[in-house]
Write a protein that holds these residues in place. Structure first.
Motif: not given
Ligand code: NAD
Ligand code: AHE
Ligand code: ZN
Ligand code: ZN
Length: 369
Positions: A50-55, A267-271, A291-295
């Motif tokens: 889920l991490d956009s920097e995951g390698i 992200t719903e909880v953040m709101r 997770e990657s892609g969520k806003e």
């Protein structure tokens, strides 16, 4: 040299315990024997892809404590036998960010760190001749690691490794979000979403600074007892609230929270965390990693009417300066750690730590080498 490590060869697959080849420390680098490491939700998030920097392949883990075994050329502030906590947020004290005094987000090695590499652009770890990548500049799921000097906090030698390791992320993040980022004031009403390894530390931070109501919100009823153990005064399970959770929390806080914290990464909880804040002054701090892609979204009116959205990494702590002080807080009994460490595992058992976390059965699992 060789080191035993739990390697993430692929996303969504269990870690594999293997012997890696580890190159010694180069200029400005330090070899550390990791004595203990916690398992944070962020490790699971990266392992789950889920991490956009995951390698991959990489050695995860960023919540460790250990002993300096060797220093590379030019290292001045550390020597063999020093006890240390690796820092995923280093503190060089020379970059624009460090000199600003406004942030803990040292930028001196952030770009190579995000690529799983040491500052010279190479990895010190390999398996059967193939590169294995570093993670968050730490890789504490390895018995020995090489890290830059600026990414190590020197700590007192009487602090137990199996507890001090938790200060490498969870404790500092939760307590620091309250004291450094939100700067919660005495008598405030606080709402904490997500009562895991981070949220419980937000709760104990709120208790430390003298908050009044400390409301914990979690979908797992087992967390009620946990929250109360560290200072929570009210518990809310959103699944059992009749109607809107935000309206319920606004009522419970007589108009809204002075401070709220998201420790879920949802992200719903953040709101909800923003919108349950008091009109005119409520401050909501995002701690959870989405997770990657969520806003995130909200009506701008929420901000126009004085609510403030903030975020924090590593609780706003400047690692080399603040981490030794937090270790003192623990050793002097100002903050608690021991009861939050619910499981102690061997390296061979590390995957069990991830299973316990996903099942909501642990607060912190710690691997002892
Ligand atoms: N910003 C930082 O520096 C930083 C540091 C450490 C961890 N984190 C992040 O903080 C988050 C929490 O980490 P943790 O180790 O405490 O995880 P955890 O798994 O121990 O705890 C998460 C808690 O959230 C609860 N939860 C899940 N969904 C919920 C919902 N919809 N409403 C209410 N509660 C809900 C779970 O029941 C659990 O109790 C993760 O996203 C992690 O990646 C961020
Ligand atoms: N790599 C991710 C973001 C992950 C993230 O936000 N990490 C936090 C620490 S979580 C510790 O458990 C952090 O410190 N972020 C600041 C930074 O990484 O510089 C992504 O790319 O979205
Ligand atoms: Zn973490
Ligand atoms: Zn810096």
């Amino acid at each position: 040299m060789k080191t035993r490590a739990a390697v993430a060869f692929e996303a969504k697959k269990p870690l594999e315990i293997v012997e890696l080849d580890l190159e010694g420390p180069k200029e400005g680098e330090v070899l550390v024997e990791i004595m203990a490491t916690g398992i944070c939700h962020t490790d699971a998030y990266t392992l789950d892809g889920l991490d956009s920097e995951g390698i991959f392949p990489s050695v995860l883990g960023h919540e460790g404590a250990g002993i300096v075994r060797e220093v590379g050329p030019g290292v001045k502030s550390l020597k063999p036998d020093d006890h240390v906590i690796p820092l995923y947020t280093p503190e060089c004290r020379e970059c624009k960010s460090c000199l600003s005094g406004k942030t803990n987000l040292c930028t001196s090695i952030r770009s190579t760190q995000g690529q799983g590499l040491m500052p010279d652009g190479t990895s010190r770890m390999s398996y059967k001749g193939e590169t294995v990548y570093h993670y968050m500049g730490c890789s504490t799921f390895s018995n020995f690691i090489v890290v830059p000097e600026i990414a190590l906090a020197k700590i007192r030698t009487d602090a137990p490794f199996d507890k001090a390791c938790y200060i490498g992320c969870g404790v500092t993040t939760g307590v620091g979000a309250v004291t450094n980022t939100a700067q919660v004031t005495v008598g405030s009403n606080v709402v904490v979403f997500g009562l895991g390894g981070i949220g419980l530390n937000v709760i104990q931070g709120a208790r430390l600074v003298g908050a009044d109501k400390i409301i914990g919100v979690d979908i797992n009823d087992d967390k009620k007892e946990w929250g109360e153990r560290f200072g929570m005064t009210h518990f809310v399970n959103p699944k059992k609230v009749d109607g809107d959770i935000v309206a319920h929390l606004v009522e419970l806080t007589d108009g809204g929270a002075d401070y709220s914290f998201d420790c879920t990464g949802n992200t719903e909880v953040m709101r909800q965390a923003l919108e349950c804040c008091h009109r005119g002054w409520g401050v909501s701090t995002v701690i959870g990693v989405a997770e990657s892609g969520k806003e995130i979204s909200t009506r701008p009116f929420q901000l126009v009417t004085g609510r403030v959205w903030k975020g924090t990494a590593f609780g706003g702590a400047k690692g080399r300066t603040d981490v030794p002080k937090i270790v003192d807080w623990y050793m002097n009994g100002k903050i608690e750690i021991d009861p939050m460490i619910t499981h102690v595992l061997t390296l061979d058992e590390i995957n069990k730590g991830f299973d316990l976390m996903h099942a909501g059965k642990s607060i912190r699992s710690v691997v002892v080498f």
